[in-house]
Design a protein around this motif. Structure first.
Motif, short mmCIF file in Angstrom:
data_model
loop_
_atom_site.label_atom_id
_atom_site.label_comp_id
_atom_site.label_asym_id
_atom_site.label_seq_id
_atom_site.Cartn_x
_atom_site.Cartn_y
_atom_site.Cartn_z
N VAL A 71 0.83 -1.21 0.00
CA VAL A 71 0.00 0.00 0.00
C VAL A 71 0.86 1.26 0.00
O VAL A 71 0.47 2.28 -0.56
N PHE A 72 2.04 1.19 0.59
CA PHE A 72 2.84 2.39 0.79
C PHE A 72 3.31 3.04 -0.52
O PHE A 72 3.31 4.26 -0.64
N GLY A 73 3.69 2.26 -1.50
CA GLY A 73 4.16 2.83 -2.77
C GLY A 73 3.11 3.68 -3.47
O GLY A 73 3.36 4.87 -3.76
N PRO A 74 1.92 3.15 -3.73
CA PRO A 74 0.89 3.98 -4.39
C PRO A 74 0.44 5.17 -3.55
O PRO A 74 0.21 6.26 -4.09
N VAL A 75 0.34 4.98 -2.24
CA VAL A 75 -0.12 6.09 -1.38
C VAL A 75 0.90 7.22 -1.37
O VAL A 75 0.56 8.40 -1.56
N TRP A 76 2.17 6.91 -1.16
CA TRP A 76 3.19 7.96 -1.13
C TRP A 76 3.38 8.61 -2.49
O TRP A 76 3.61 9.82 -2.58
N THR A 77 3.27 7.84 -3.56
CA THR A 77 3.36 8.42 -4.90
C THR A 77 2.24 9.43 -5.12
O THR A 77 2.46 10.54 -5.62
N THR A 78 1.03 9.06 -4.71
CA THR A 78 -0.11 9.97 -4.84
C THR A 78 0.09 11.22 -3.99
O THR A 78 -0.18 12.34 -4.44
N LEU A 79 0.58 11.05 -2.76
CA LEU A 79 0.80 12.21 -1.89
C LEU A 79 1.84 13.17 -2.47
O LEU A 79 1.63 14.38 -2.47
N PHE A 80 2.94 12.64 -2.97
CA PHE A 80 3.96 13.52 -3.56
C PHE A 80 3.46 14.18 -4.83
O PHE A 80 3.77 15.34 -5.10
N LEU A 81 2.66 13.49 -5.61
CA LEU A 81 2.05 14.09 -6.80
C LEU A 81 1.12 15.23 -6.41
O LEU A 81 1.16 16.32 -7.01
N LEU A 82 0.31 15.04 -5.40
CA LEU A 82 -0.61 16.09 -4.94
C LEU A 82 0.15 17.26 -4.31
O LEU A 82 -0.24 18.42 -4.50
N MET A 83 1.23 16.99 -3.57
CA MET A 83 2.02 18.08 -2.98
C MET A 83 2.68 18.93 -4.06
O MET A 83 2.70 20.16 -3.97
N GLY A 84 3.22 18.29 -5.09
CA GLY A 84 3.83 19.04 -6.19
C GLY A 84 2.81 19.87 -6.94
O GLY A 84 3.06 21.02 -7.31
N THR A 85 1.63 19.31 -7.16
CA THR A 85 0.57 20.04 -7.86
C THR A 85 0.10 21.22 -7.01
O THR A 85 -0.13 22.32 -7.54
N ALA A 86 -0.05 21.03 -5.71
CA ALA A 86 -0.47 22.13 -4.84
C ALA A 86 0.57 23.25 -4.82
O ALA A 86 0.22 24.43 -4.88
N ALA A 87 1.84 22.90 -4.74
CA ALA A 87 2.89 23.91 -4.76
C ALA A 87 2.89 24.67 -6.08
O ALA A 87 3.05 25.90 -6.11
N TRP A 88 2.67 23.97 -7.16
CA TRP A 88 2.61 24.61 -8.48
C TRP A 88 1.42 25.57 -8.56
O TRP A 88 1.55 26.67 -9.09
N LEU A 89 0.27 25.18 -8.03
CA LEU A 89 -0.91 26.05 -8.06
C LEU A 89 -0.69 27.33 -7.25
O LEU A 89 -1.07 28.41 -7.68
N VAL A 90 -0.05 27.21 -6.09
CA VAL A 90 0.26 28.39 -5.30
C VAL A 90 1.24 29.28 -6.05
O VAL A 90 1.09 30.50 -6.11
N TRP A 91 2.24 28.68 -6.65
CA TRP A 91 3.24 29.43 -7.41
C TRP A 91 2.61 30.17 -8.59
O TRP A 91 2.95 31.31 -8.86
N ARG A 92 1.68 29.51 -9.28
CA ARG A 92 1.02 30.14 -10.43
C ARG A 92 0.11 31.30 -10.03
O ARG A 92 -0.14 32.20 -10.82
N CYS A 93 -0.40 31.27 -8.81
CA CYS A 93 -1.31 32.33 -8.35
C CYS A 93 -0.57 33.44 -7.61
O CYS A 93 -1.14 34.11 -6.77
N GLY A 94 0.69 33.63 -7.88
CA GLY A 94 1.42 34.75 -7.30
C GLY A 94 2.56 34.38 -6.40
O GLY A 94 3.26 35.25 -5.91
#
Length: 83
Positions: free
Chosen positions: A54-77
């Motif tokens: 379970v750990f591989g898919p869960v951590w991969t999803t978490l890191f994908l979501l963290m990168g996307t969230a950081a990108w969204l904040v960066w794009r909004c200023g």
């Protein structure tokens, strides 16, 4: 007269997203060599401990979501505009 200033042209979004995802996946990629040895397998784990697969898919999803969230904040200023 139409203004053709290149600074006003919209930038493609995918390079920024790719850089944020690369940054978020760099830490786990560097730590991949430090796998748990026999000491982890010897630990007495609780009954609710999830299986190892379970750990591989869960951590991969978490890191994908963290990168996307950081990108969204960066794009909004960036961090200063999003306090």
């Amino acid at each position: 007269m139409v203004r053709t200033d290149s600074s006003l042209a919209p930038r493609p979004a995918w390079p920024g997203l790719a850089l944020w995802l690369l940054a978020c996946f760099a830490a786990p990629a560097l730590s991949a060599w430090a796998r748990p040895d026999a000491w982890y397998a010897a630990l007495v784990k609780p009954a609710w401990n999830p299986p190892g697969w379970v750990f591989g898919p869960v951590w991969t999803t978490l890191f994908l979501l963290m990168g996307t969230a950081a990108w969204l904040v960066w794009r909004c200023g960036g961090w200063r505009m999003q306090r």
